[in-house]
Design a protein around this motif. Structure first.
Motif, PDB file in Angstrom:
ATOM      1  N   ARG A 212     -15.908  -5.045   3.575  1.00  0.00           N
ATOM      2  CA  ARG A 212     -14.485  -5.094   3.259  1.00  0.00           C
ATOM      3  C   ARG A 212     -14.269  -5.765   1.900  1.00  0.00           C
ATOM      4  O   ARG A 212     -13.506  -5.290   1.074  1.00  0.00           O
ATOM      5  N   VAL A 213     -14.968  -6.883   1.690  1.00  0.00           N
ATOM      6  CA  VAL A 213     -14.870  -7.581   0.400  1.00  0.00           C
ATOM      7  C   VAL A 213     -15.266  -6.635  -0.727  1.00  0.00           C
ATOM      8  O   VAL A 213     -14.604  -6.574  -1.767  1.00  0.00           O
ATOM      9  N   LEU A 214     -16.333  -5.881  -0.517  1.00  0.00           N
ATOM     10  CA  LEU A 214     -16.857  -4.999  -1.563  1.00  0.00           C
ATOM     11  C   LEU A 214     -16.153  -3.654  -1.608  1.00  0.00           C
ATOM     12  O   LEU A 214     -16.441  -2.837  -2.489  1.00  0.00           O
ATOM     13  N   ASN A 215     -15.244  -3.432  -0.666  1.00  0.00           N
ATOM     14  CA  ASN A 215     -14.493  -2.176  -0.671  1.00  0.00           C
ATOM     15  C   ASN A 215     -15.410  -0.958  -0.588  1.00  0.00           C
ATOM     16  O   ASN A 215     -15.284  -0.027  -1.385  1.00  0.00           O
ATOM     17  N   MET A 216     -16.330  -0.975   0.354  1.00  0.00           N
ATOM     18  CA  MET A 216     -17.279   0.144   0.459  1.00  0.00           C
ATOM     19  C   MET A 216     -16.992   0.989   1.699  1.00  0.00           C
ATOM     20  O   MET A 216     -16.705   0.458   2.770  1.00  0.00           O
ATOM     21  N   LYS A 217     -17.125   2.282   1.544  1.00  0.00           N
ATOM     22  CA  LYS A 217     -16.982   3.192   2.681  1.00  0.00           C
ATOM     23  C   LYS A 217     -18.166   2.997   3.622  1.00  0.00           C
ATOM     24  O   LYS A 217     -19.296   2.801   3.168  1.00  0.00           O
TER      25      LYS A 217
ATOM     26  N   PHE B 173      -9.590 -12.422  -3.332  1.00  0.00           N
ATOM     27  CA  PHE B 173      -9.765 -11.590  -2.133  1.00  0.00           C
ATOM     28  C   PHE B 173      -8.496 -11.613  -1.283  1.00  0.00           C
ATOM     29  O   PHE B 173      -7.985 -10.563  -0.864  1.00  0.00           O
ATOM     30  N   LEU B 174      -7.952 -12.804  -1.075  1.00  0.00           N
ATOM     31  CA  LEU B 174      -6.695 -12.931  -0.325  1.00  0.00           C
ATOM     32  C   LEU B 174      -5.590 -12.114  -0.992  1.00  0.00           C
ATOM     33  O   LEU B 174      -4.845 -11.382  -0.326  1.00  0.00           O
ATOM     34  N   ALA B 175      -5.494 -12.270  -2.300  1.00  0.00           N
ATOM     35  CA  ALA B 175      -4.456 -11.548  -3.056  1.00  0.00           C
ATOM     36  C   ALA B 175      -4.608 -10.040  -2.875  1.00  0.00           C
ATOM     37  O   ALA B 175      -3.630  -9.316  -2.676  1.00  0.00           O
ATOM     38  N   ARG B 176      -5.856  -9.572  -2.927  1.00  0.00           N
ATOM     39  CA  ARG B 176      -6.106  -8.140  -2.787  1.00  0.00           C
ATOM     40  C   ARG B 176      -5.756  -7.646  -1.393  1.00  0.00           C
ATOM     41  O   ARG B 176      -5.195  -6.553  -1.224  1.00  0.00           O
ATOM     42  N   GLU B 177      -6.069  -8.463  -0.373  1.00  0.00           N
ATOM     43  CA  GLU B 177      -5.753  -8.060   0.994  1.00  0.00           C
ATOM     44  C   GLU B 177      -4.240  -7.983   1.197  1.00  0.00           C
ATOM     45  O   GLU B 177      -3.749  -7.137   1.932  1.00  0.00           O
ATOM     46  N   LEU B 178      -3.508  -8.887   0.530  1.00  0.00           N
ATOM     47  CA  LEU B 178      -2.048  -8.877   0.637  1.00  0.00           C
ATOM     48  C   LEU B 178      -1.445  -7.737  -0.166  1.00  0.00           C
ATOM     49  O   LEU B 178      -0.506  -7.086   0.263  1.00  0.00           O
ATOM     50  N   TYR B 179      -2.007  -7.511  -1.348  1.00  0.00           N
ATOM     51  CA  TYR B 179      -1.454  -6.501  -2.268  1.00  0.00           C
ATOM     52  C   TYR B 179      -2.567  -5.589  -2.774  1.00  0.00           C
ATOM     53  O   TYR B 179      -3.050  -5.743  -3.901  1.00  0.00           O
ATOM     54  N   PRO B 180      -2.979  -4.654  -1.934  1.00  0.00           N
ATOM     55  CA  PRO B 180      -4.126  -3.802  -2.309  1.00  0.00           C
ATOM     56  C   PRO B 180      -3.905  -3.055  -3.630  1.00  0.00           C
ATOM     57  O   PRO B 180      -4.867  -2.744  -4.322  1.00  0.00           O
ATOM     58  N   SER B 181      -2.655  -2.799  -3.966  1.00  0.00           N
ATOM     59  CA  SER B 181      -2.402  -2.072  -5.224  1.00  0.00           C
ATOM     60  C   SER B 181      -2.119  -3.027  -6.377  1.00  0.00           C
ATOM     61  O   SER B 181      -1.756  -2.605  -7.466  1.00  0.00           O
ATOM     62  N   GLY B 182      -2.277  -4.326  -6.121  1.00  0.00           N
ATOM     63  CA  GLY B 182      -1.938  -5.340  -7.129  1.00  0.00           C
ATOM     64  C   GLY B 182      -2.751  -5.248  -8.412  1.00  0.00           C
ATOM     65  O   GLY B 182      -3.858  -4.717  -8.432  1.00  0.00           O
TER      66      GLY B 182
END
Lengths: 393, 393
Positions: free
Chosen positions: A146-151, B120-129
């Motif tokens: 999930r961290v690495l955004n991998m399929k 990582f937290l920021a990305r999980e909250l705002y994936p398009s950020g």
């Protein structure tokens, strides 16, 4: 220990002279030490050596050692133990059968970091790649992905914990348009099952797949299989691309640590030259502790391959003993070939609590590490039996 | 120390009894220690305290302490120092002005891990950020963004190292369709410049942006600004969402470490309940060393806020002194307000080498940490002068 933390208001100053603890804090530290020591006595449920003595290294704790960045590149930060780290890496390279010119690696903060690194390399090589891993894979891997955004696709596991090769084959076959990235367990956390890397590599060849990657999570078995006659090949010989081995498990370390090794040519691709520290920033963490390499070096030099071989043999012997003893009281106990992990039915909560035993659904396990005695195994077996009698009564 | 590593063939056994080092290895360890000690003497170019004494903690190194997973959740792995860790976090929460009910955090392996966690937290909250960070941001951040696969735009920096607010404003304005994630430096690695978080927060309001995130990298200044009168607000008071502070910098630690704090409600969203270790897996690393929390706790309890206040004042005093001395020999030396980093023209390579000074293009800096004396500053200034004379001659 109480679980509730006392707040330390920053306006509350200690009465002790500057640089010293107050008598109350001294007492708290002693209590914390007594707690740690006591807990280490009943520690049979985790694959970590329970005691060790690295006192000749304690003096190093007075300095801000930092093996910042790539251990193979020079750094202007010179309070480091990189030379020792390189020796540790060389030893692991030989252990995992990769030649001196071909490998790159570093001492990590533990197995998870090594796994993230291997997956990160795979992603950089194959951005469209699909990760395959068995359902018995350590829970941290799903988080890493999930961290690495991998399929990724989770593959079924066999009852013993090994990946289901038919499911893997079929799933890769359906997705032949994307490079497969196989995350192999050597062995799994719960049953110490070893995914057959040679078979997986052959499978990829059979499917005529031109681009693929195998990362091997050998957290525990990376330090047991090399010392067991007839054990399966799981390393660079068998066609893997990177490997993560823990240092705080079989070797034993006060600080969780590990080693990650990968093919050098992959790492060169992601290297970034950074002027600031005068080093190549190819590691995940950047600032890296210089104590863990010393711990691993000390362990390797003082115990040597012969020492590890003797230790592994003794652990296997104790695992066999535990299986036998548990079966004697009518438990369904078993172990995978070469494993020092003994799997059995989930016992009563009081037993789990006392012995710090990890469970997954209806299964429990103990790992017969060096610091676990036959007497402890006997005591555990008695406790399990007694707890069962209580339930019946 | 030679830089070439001697290979440790696994077939080469030591002649020493099992568990002990050979006399030759003993010697090597002593050499390594002498090297580390010597290097720590001329250590003026990095923001790390150069010496410390945590000997009351050394006894803990005999046990496999592991603060696995979330420090706020109980774990079946009981050889841990979580209670101490919670006290450390509580202290930092108060320091950064977030209430006990609102924060979550853990002791990390250093600033980089804290920064990855915040992003990582920021990305999980705002994936398009979209991540915005100044060009003077530490090089590891670009790598973090790559690991996390996040979209990002580098913003210009002012000559003093602070982010260029006009550029930031204009760039965010153009991209108002995606949530901005601002990575703020408090302060920068090279000049210890502090991005004005209050101003950035106001900017986001002015632009009527409904969803945004500010992560604060306060590696060094998170331990200096709270103890300086009139220093700018940079923490949760000023509207940040997460913060990373280093433990091995101002506080001083033999093991790189740090603290990450974030708003609890963000972390709850990414929590995953994991049966295996009976804990919530909300940290990045999983297995986490239990020594670093002890080090931070010991430092906080023995030095207290008053101790830190005195230390920061003395460091600022020495920074002013260094600026004055460097100017006296005609160097363009300066420091940012509240900074203990002194920036000056890049000196001769011999000086960089001797003093372990980090450079970036034509700039060099020293950081007047606690363990640096006025005598060392004088010696450094003499060396710079002497090296210039050599070049002229």
């Amino acid at each position: 220990m109480k679980s509730e933390a006392k707040p330390m208001l920053k306006t509350t100053e200690t009465t002790a002279p500057l640089g010293a603890l107050s008598p109350e804090d001294e007492r708290r530290l002693d209590e914390m030490f007594a707690y740690v020591k006591e807990q280490a006595e009943t520690f049979v449920g985790y694959p970590c050596r329970g005691r060790f003595d690295y006192s000749p290294l304690h003096r190093f704790l007075n300095y801000p050692i930092n093996n910042v960045g790539d251990p193979f590149a020079p750094s202007t930060y010179r309070v480091h133990t990189r030379e020792i780290e390189l020796e540790v890496l060389a030893w692991f390279a030989e252990l995992t059968h990769i030649s001196a010119e071909q490998y790159w690696g570093y001492v990590t903060n533990g197995g998870t970091e090594g796994n993230i690194y291997g997956l990160f390399l795979a992603r950089e090589l194959y951005p469209s790649g699909m990760v395959y891993y068995s359902e018995d894979t350590h829970y941290s891997v799903a988080k890493n992905l999930r961290v690495l955004n991998m399929k990724h696709i989770m593959i079924k596991a066999q009852p013993n914990g090994e990946i289901d090769y038919d499911d893997l084959y079929e799933t890769i076959r359906i997705h032949r348009d994307v490079p497969p990235i196989v995350f192999a367990n050597v062995g799994t956390t719960m049953t110490e099952a070893v995914d057959d890397v040679t078979r997986i590599r052959r499978m990829l060849r059979e499917l005529a797949i031109p681009e693929s990657y195998i990362h091997c999570d050998a957290a525990l078995c990376g330090m047991t299989l090399p010392f067991l006659d007839g054990a399966p090949e799981y390393d660079f010989r068998a066609g893997i691309d990177s490997i993560s081995i823990s240092g705080h498990k079989f070797i034993g370390s006060p600080i969780p640590c590990g080693v990650v090794l990968a093919k050098k040519r992959y790492v060169d691709r992601i290297a970034r030259s950074i002027e600031y520290v005068g080093t190549l920033d190819t590691t995940l963490t950047g600032s890296r502790n210089g104590i863990s390499p010393l711990v691993l070096w000390y362990a390797i030099r003082s115990r040597g391959a012969d020492g590890f071989r003797r230790e592994v043999a003794a652990c296997v012997e104790k695992a066999k003993y535990a299986v036998r003893r548990l079966r004697e009281i009518g438990m369904e106990a078993w172990r995978n070939p070469f494993a020092i992990t003994v799997v059995f039915e989930r016992p009563a909560p009081s037993v789990l609590q006392k012995w710090q035993i990890a469970v997954q659904r209806d299964r429990a396990h103990i790992i017969t590490m060096q610091t676990i005695s036959k007497e402890q195994i006997d005591e555990l077996v008695s406790d399990i039996e007694a707890a069962r009698e209580e339930v019946k009564a």
